[in-house]
Design an enzyme around this catalytic site. Structure first.
Site, mmCIF file in Angstrom:
data_model
loop_
_atom_site.group_PDB
_atom_site.id
_atom_site.type_symbol
_atom_site.label_atom_id
_atom_site.label_comp_id
_atom_site.label_asym_id
_atom_site.label_seq_id
_atom_site.Cartn_x
_atom_site.Cartn_y
_atom_site.Cartn_z
ATOM 1 C CE LYS A 98 -4.136 -1.793 2.159
ATOM 2 N NZ LYS A 98 -3.742 -3.184 1.859
ATOM 3 C CG ASP A 132 -2.774 -3.884 -1.748
ATOM 4 O OD1 ASP A 132 -2.806 -4.767 -2.611
ATOM 5 O OD2 ASP A 132 -2.613 -4.122 -0.534
ATOM 6 C CG MET A 133 -6.899 1.623 -6.191
ATOM 7 S SD MET A 133 -5.620 2.830 -6.637
ATOM 8 C CE MET A 133 -5.318 2.398 -8.346
ATOM 9 C CD GLN A 161 -10.253 0.706 -5.543
ATOM 10 O OE1 GLN A 161 -10.263 1.794 -6.131
ATOM 11 N NE2 GLN A 161 -9.951 0.599 -4.267
ATOM 12 N NE ARG A 182 -4.591 -7.905 -6.086
ATOM 13 C CZ ARG A 182 -3.865 -7.433 -5.057
ATOM 14 N NH1 ARG A 182 -4.306 -6.426 -4.328
ATOM 15 N NH2 ARG A 182 -2.706 -7.980 -4.771
ATOM 16 C CE LYS A 185 -18.280 -8.581 -6.227
ATOM 17 N NZ LYS A 185 -19.499 -9.078 -5.555
ATOM 18 C CG HIS A 225 -13.686 -14.016 -1.665
ATOM 19 N ND1 HIS A 225 -13.574 -12.702 -1.296
ATOM 20 C CD2 HIS A 225 -12.485 -14.582 -1.420
ATOM 21 C CE1 HIS A 225 -12.359 -12.481 -0.832
ATOM 22 N NE2 HIS A 225 -11.678 -13.586 -0.905
ATOM 23 N NE ARG A 286 -9.578 -2.480 6.130
ATOM 24 C CZ ARG A 286 -8.564 -2.063 6.889
ATOM 25 N NH1 ARG A 286 -8.782 -1.164 7.822
ATOM 26 N NH2 ARG A 286 -7.350 -2.527 6.711
HETATM 27 C C1 LIG Z 1 -6.718 -10.857 -3.516
HETATM 28 C C2 LIG Z 1 -7.528 -9.646 -3.191
HETATM 29 C C3 LIG Z 1 -6.925 -8.409 -3.201
HETATM 30 C C4 LIG Z 1 -7.668 -7.255 -2.933
HETATM 31 N N1 LIG Z 1 -7.074 -6.025 -3.049
HETATM 32 C C5 LIG Z 1 -7.828 -4.918 -2.896
HETATM 33 C C6 LIG Z 1 -7.288 -3.625 -3.132
HETATM 34 O O1 LIG Z 1 -6.115 -3.448 -3.450
HETATM 35 N N2 LIG Z 1 -8.119 -2.559 -2.969
HETATM 36 C C7 LIG Z 1 -9.443 -2.703 -2.613
HETATM 37 O O2 LIG Z 1 -10.151 -1.699 -2.534
HETATM 38 N N3 LIG Z 1 -9.954 -3.914 -2.372
HETATM 39 C C8 LIG Z 1 -9.199 -5.016 -2.504
HETATM 40 N N4 LIG Z 1 -9.748 -6.248 -2.273
HETATM 41 C C9 LIG Z 1 -11.082 -6.340 -1.602
HETATM 42 C C10 LIG Z 1 -12.221 -6.324 -2.605
HETATM 43 O O3 LIG Z 1 -12.306 -5.063 -3.195
HETATM 44 C C11 LIG Z 1 -13.557 -6.663 -1.913
HETATM 45 O O4 LIG Z 1 -13.822 -5.746 -0.902
HETATM 46 C C12 LIG Z 1 -13.594 -8.054 -1.322
HETATM 47 O O5 LIG Z 1 -12.847 -8.965 -2.072
HETATM 48 C C13 LIG Z 1 -15.014 -8.569 -1.275
HETATM 49 O O6 LIG Z 1 -15.543 -8.636 -2.587
HETATM 50 P P1 LIG Z 1 -15.917 -9.987 -3.342
HETATM 51 O O7 LIG Z 1 -15.529 -9.821 -4.769
HETATM 52 O O8 LIG Z 1 -15.366 -11.161 -2.675
HETATM 53 O O9 LIG Z 1 -17.488 -9.974 -3.339
HETATM 54 P P2 LIG Z 1 -18.585 -9.849 -2.163
HETATM 55 O O10 LIG Z 1 -19.712 -9.104 -2.792
HETATM 56 O O11 LIG Z 1 -18.041 -9.405 -0.851
HETATM 57 O O12 LIG Z 1 -19.001 -11.346 -1.990
HETATM 58 C C14 LIG Z 1 -19.667 -11.968 -3.062
HETATM 59 C C15 LIG Z 1 -19.999 -13.393 -2.708
HETATM 60 O O13 LIG Z 1 -18.789 -14.107 -2.426
HETATM 61 C C16 LIG Z 1 -19.060 -15.095 -1.472
HETATM 62 N N5 LIG Z 1 -18.259 -14.837 -0.276
HETATM 63 C C17 LIG Z 1 -17.661 -13.689 0.075
HETATM 64 N N6 LIG Z 1 -17.025 -13.828 1.255
HETATM 65 C C18 LIG Z 1 -17.231 -15.092 1.652
HETATM 66 C C19 LIG Z 1 -16.858 -15.858 2.788
HETATM 67 N N7 LIG Z 1 -16.159 -15.317 3.809
HETATM 68 N N8 LIG Z 1 -17.253 -17.131 2.869
HETATM 69 C C20 LIG Z 1 -17.994 -17.678 1.891
HETATM 70 N N9 LIG Z 1 -18.394 -17.004 0.785
HETATM 71 C C21 LIG Z 1 -18.027 -15.745 0.674
HETATM 72 C C22 LIG Z 1 -20.521 -15.010 -1.146
HETATM 73 O O14 LIG Z 1 -21.240 -15.862 -2.001
HETATM 74 C C23 LIG Z 1 -20.838 -13.565 -1.461
HETATM 75 O O15 LIG Z 1 -22.183 -13.331 -1.721
HETATM 76 C C24 LIG Z 1 -9.037 -7.385 -2.582
HETATM 77 C C25 LIG Z 1 -9.642 -8.645 -2.573
HETATM 78 C C26 LIG Z 1 -8.921 -9.763 -2.879
HETATM 79 C C27 LIG Z 1 -9.612 -11.084 -2.910
#
Ligand SMILES: Cc1cc2nc3c(=O)[nH]c(=O)nc-3n(C[C@H](O)[C@H](O)[C@H](O)COP(=O)(O)OP(=O)(O)OC[C@H]3O[C@@H](n4cnc5c(N)ncnc54)[C@H](O)[C@@H]3O)c2cc1C
Length: 306
Positions: A98, A132-133, A161, A182, A185, A225, A286
């Site tokens: 970061k 990271d963003m 993002q 990368r 969301k 995820h 978080r």
């Molecule tokens: C490798 C990585 C790097 C990242 N880097 C950054 C960054 O640099 N800047 C930034 O702003 N954000 C970053 N993020 C965070 C990202 O922006 C999201 O806030 C976070 O990943 C949650 O979004 P999601 O795509 O998993 O979807 P979400 O909408 O949170 O989840 C969607 C679905 O995924 C499944 N799910 C989610 N969590 C779980 C769980 N614990 N157990 C089971 N199922 C689950 C569920 O089905 C859920 O409905 C990063 C995420 C990852 C994975």
């Protein structure tokens, strides 16, 4: 509502003290964070790599406000990279950084200099760095620093993002040969003027951005995820004939580990984002806020220790 309460708790020193000293905390932290020390990070990396996963390591830190803190973070990454190389864990393990932890909030030049030192150490160790963003007020500065770093270290990865309205255009700019991007969301609370607000709009944006990256010339890193988006990613990989060396999935340590294993078992490159460090409290809160269902795990940890 619950999310707001957890986020408020994440900023409370009293709650932090309570959580940090409670006997049940260790199991909870261990689920999402490798541990406090570099040795913990190396141990967890070894386990993940042995399980067929790639890794990106994040040294947790909050609120870097002095040049000394920024320099200490730089030194931690440089030392970590040396130890990863000595342990034979590169190139499977890279690092995520970061810029705010390197001084971006008060001295952009210092953040750039520190990031450059980390990129040089990564190159020497035979691996890469991803920036990271953070929140939208830093996007331009982060992309400017990325462009400067890429002149000497072209493998430096970007993060875009999907919730930001500008991101489709940024994807087009960055979907070029050798460019590691990368796509996530987005994790910050952003105003309507710059970011989509509904989950549906964010998901639709994610798919549009994924299409741009997967049809482009760069190296997409699909960080999510979300089962639907992962399925669409698998579909686009088939459609654009991208094998495991031409894109990857990324997920956070401790979140959907079975899905990470399934994808790796099917031959995809899967990278686990592995945080470690003393400052685990804000990160942990978080993660809990993102998915209050994780509080169940917290609850079970408390009850099992009673
Ligand atoms: C490798 C990585 C790097 C990242 N880097 C950054 C960054 O640099 N800047 C930034 O702003 N954000 C970053 N993020 C965070 C990202 O922006 C999201 O806030 C976070 O990943 C949650 O979004 P999601 O795509 O998993 O979807 P979400 O909408 O949170 O989840 C969607 C679905 O995924 C499944 N799910 C989610 N969590 C779980 C769980 N614990 N157990 C089971 N199922 C689950 C569920 O089905 C859920 O409905 C990063 C995420 C990852 C994975």
């Amino acid at each position: 509502m619950l999310r707001t309460v957890i986020l408020a708790a994440s900023r409370s020193p009293q709650v932090e003290r309570l959580v940090a000293t409670a006997p049940f905390t260790r199991d909870l932290v261990r689920r999402f964070v490798a541990g406090a020390k570099t040795d913990d990070a190396l141990r967890a990396t070894r386990e993940l790599v042995d399980d067929g996963l790639a890794v990106t390591l994040d040294n947790l830190g909050e609120d870097t406000v002095t040049p000394e803190q920024a320099t200490a973070t730089r030194d931690e990454y440089v030392g970590l990279l040396r130890r990863l190389a000595e342990a034979g864990l590169t190139p499977a393990a890279e690092v995520s950084v970061k810029l705010s932890a390197l001084g971006q909030m008060f001295d952009e030049q210092l953040a750039y200099d520190n990031a450059r030192a980390i990129c040089a150490a990564a190159e020497e160790a035979g691996t890469t760095v991803t920036l990271d963003m953070e929140d939208h007020t830093t996007t331009d500065s982060t992309l400017d620093i990325l462009a400067k770093l890429r002149k000497d270290h072209p493998s430096t990865g970007a993060v875009l993002q999907a919730y930001l309205r500008r991101t489709e255009s940024d994807c087009r700019e960055l979907a070029t040969a050798g460019s590691r991007v990368r796509l996530c969301k987005g994790a910050y609370k952003e105003p309507e003027s710059v970011a989509y607000q509904s989950a549906r709009e964010v998901d639709k944006s994610y798919v549009r951005c994924m299409n741009i990256l997967m049809s482009g010339d760069g190296y997409p890193m699909l960080a999510t995820h979300d089962p639907r988006l992962i399925a669409i990613g698998e579909d686009r990989a088939r459609w654009f004939d991208r094998g495991p060396e031409r894109f990857e999935f990324q997920m956070l340590y401790g979140i959907r580990p079975e899905e990470q294993a399934r994808l790796a078992g099917e031959g995809y490159t899967v990278r686990t984002y592995l945080p470690y460090g003393e400052d685990w409290y804000g990160y942990l809160m978080r993660r809990l806020a993102e998915r209050p269902a994780n509080l169940m795990f917290f609850g079970r940890a408390v009850l099992s220790k009673k």
